[in-house]
Enzyme design. Structure first.
Site, PDB file in Angstrom:
ATOM      1  N   LYS A   1      16.749  -7.494  67.554  1.00  0.00           N
ATOM      2  CA  LYS A   1      17.406  -6.271  67.074  1.00  0.00           C
ATOM      3  C   LYS A   1      17.517  -5.249  68.211  1.00  0.00           C
ATOM      4  O   LYS A   1      18.550  -4.613  68.387  1.00  0.00           O
ATOM      5  CB  LYS A   1      16.630  -5.687  65.876  1.00  0.00           C
ATOM      6  CG  LYS A   1      16.759  -6.555  64.619  1.00  0.00           C
ATOM      7  CD  LYS A   1      15.835  -6.144  63.481  1.00  0.00           C
ATOM      8  CE  LYS A   1      15.931  -7.161  62.342  1.00  0.00           C
ATOM      9  NZ  LYS A   1      15.054  -6.871  61.195  1.00  0.00           N
TER      10      LYS A   1
ATOM     11  N   GLN B   1       9.794  -3.462  59.808  1.00  0.00           N
ATOM     12  CA  GLN B   1       9.932  -4.917  59.700  1.00  0.00           C
ATOM     13  C   GLN B   1       8.948  -5.463  58.665  1.00  0.00           C
ATOM     14  O   GLN B   1       7.776  -5.101  58.652  1.00  0.00           O
ATOM     15  CB  GLN B   1       9.685  -5.560  61.079  1.00  0.00           C
ATOM     16  CG  GLN B   1       9.967  -7.053  61.157  1.00  0.00           C
ATOM     17  CD  GLN B   1      11.431  -7.412  60.956  1.00  0.00           C
ATOM     18  OE1 GLN B   1      12.334  -6.631  61.230  1.00  0.00           O
ATOM     19  NE2 GLN B   1      11.690  -8.607  60.465  1.00  0.00           N
TER      20      GLN B   1
ATOM     21  N   ASP C   1      18.373  -0.719  56.727  1.00  0.00           N
ATOM     22  CA  ASP C   1      18.129  -2.045  56.136  1.00  0.00           C
ATOM     23  C   ASP C   1      18.711  -2.134  54.724  1.00  0.00           C
ATOM     24  O   ASP C   1      18.821  -3.225  54.164  1.00  0.00           O
ATOM     25  CB  ASP C   1      16.612  -2.292  56.023  1.00  0.00           C
ATOM     26  CG  ASP C   1      16.102  -3.292  57.049  1.00  0.00           C
ATOM     27  OD1 ASP C   1      16.905  -4.124  57.510  1.00  0.00           O
ATOM     28  OD2 ASP C   1      14.896  -3.233  57.374  1.00  0.00           O
TER      29      ASP C   1
HETATM   30  N1  GUN Z   1      12.006  -9.378  57.204  1.00  0.00           N
HETATM   31  C1  GUN Z   1      12.883 -10.394  57.013  1.00  0.00           C
HETATM   32  N2  GUN Z   1      14.156  -9.931  57.035  1.00  0.00           N
HETATM   33  C2  GUN Z   1      14.072  -8.609  57.242  1.00  0.00           C
HETATM   34  C3  GUN Z   1      15.062  -7.587  57.372  1.00  0.00           C
HETATM   35  O1  GUN Z   1      16.281  -7.789  57.280  1.00  0.00           O
HETATM   36  N3  GUN Z   1      14.568  -6.335  57.595  1.00  0.00           N
HETATM   37  C4  GUN Z   1      13.239  -6.056  57.667  1.00  0.00           C
HETATM   38  N4  GUN Z   1      12.866  -4.802  57.857  1.00  0.00           N
HETATM   39  N5  GUN Z   1      12.310  -6.982  57.545  1.00  0.00           N
HETATM   40  C5  GUN Z   1      12.731  -8.249  57.339  1.00  0.00           C
END
Ligand code: GUN
Length: 290
Positions: free
Chosen positions: A52, A96, A119
């Site tokens: 990311k 996350q 998100d």
């Molecule tokens: N864990 C698995 N996929 C995601 C996501 O798209 N965002 C976040 N914050 N955690 C995750």
């Protein structure tokens, strides 16, 4: 079979984002700033956050990573969320998941300012999405929509079967594909661990979206000739022929399905890069909304 190449498509969309960011920079506009909070040292989470940040840098965003030990308290994490909510330099941020067991992820997500929730996990954004109002769409479903759109895969009137009912993939993609619009207007069936006779449901599907976290679960004998397969699964299996001793596979058996499906996402290189690109688009939107 047409490969739904998420890596190539996300490269193209990232170029489009970069062009917009360059224009913002030239005109003295607000440069998008994404922050990511990561707790503990789960290798998969570390790799996702690294991707990311790398992608943010590629498109010219500013980025910040806040890394905390697994023993951080819930209160301390809530304080970090509060400070990011108040920090006017940060346009959007993510925490996350998964979090250590002593921290309630629902409490953390609820504490995020919906305007910075890139998100799309906050119930405000989920509810707005469900009602067709303006919202940050959750990154993985948004990435899937972009992929269907850019590959001109028709969804109107189609039978879509979703495997899995999670808050971050199965449930929102079902809502998005059944609502009015394009992509959308599909007849959607959500399946899960209590579904009876999954085979007969799968056999009707024009499009299958698999998000259950079970390696190579969907096989060719269960599906219709010409089915479109969107594989959200990322499962690590042992493979002594690889230097690492393991490799990544999806929830669908790619080798077995490649002569039956008309279109299919690879794993890795399918939905994964699209999720990151969707997060960048949400962050760009947050920066423009400020
Ligand atoms: N864990 C698995 N996929 C995601 C996501 O798209 N965002 C976040 N914050 N955690 C995750």
């Amino acid at each position: 079979m047409i490969l739904l190449d998420g890596k190539a498509l996300s490269k193209q969309i990232k170029q489009e984002i970069k062009t917009e960011v360059d224009a913002l920079r030239k005109s003295g506009g607000n440069i998008p700033h994404l922050a990511a909070v990561i707790v503990g040292d789960n290798p998969a989470s570390e790799s996702y956050v690294k991707n990311k940040v790398k992608s943010s840098d590629e498109v010219g965003f500013e980025s910040t990573v806040i890394k905390k030990d697994a023993n951080i308290s819930e209160e301390e994490l809530l304080e970090i969320v509060d400070s990011l909510n108040k920090n006017s330099d940060v346009d959007g941020f993510i925490v996350q998941l998964p979090l250590p067991r002593h921290i309630d992820p629902d409490k953390i997500v609820l504490a995020i300012d919906p305007q910075k929730d890139v998100d799309g996990f906050h119930p405000f954004n989920f509810g707005s999405m469900a009602q067709g109002l303006d919202a940050y769409l959750p990154a993985t479903p948004y990435g899937i929509l972009l992929m269907l759109e850019r590959y001109n895969i028709e969804t109107e009137g189609k039978e879509v079967v979703v495997l899995g009912r999670s808050n971050i993939v199965g449930s929102p993609i079902s809502i998005l594909l059944s609502r009015k619009g394009n992509p959308g207007n599909a007849t959607v069936t959500i399946t899960h661990s209590r579904t009876k006779d999954l085979d007969s449901v799968l056999k009707k599907a024009d499009i299958i979206i698999a998000a259950i976290g079970r390696d190579r679960f969907v096989k060719s004998h269960q599906v219709k000739e010409g089915v479109v397969i969107i594989d959200v699964g990322i499962n690590r299996i042992s493979d002594p022929s690889r230097k690492k001793g393991s490799r990544l596979v999806g929830d669908c058996d790619f080798d077995d399905l490649q002569n039956t499906a008309s279109h299919m996402t690879p794993v890795p290189g399918g939905v994964g890069p699209m999720t990151v690109t969707a997060l960048l688009l949400n962050t760009l939107k947050a920066a423009k909304n400020k």
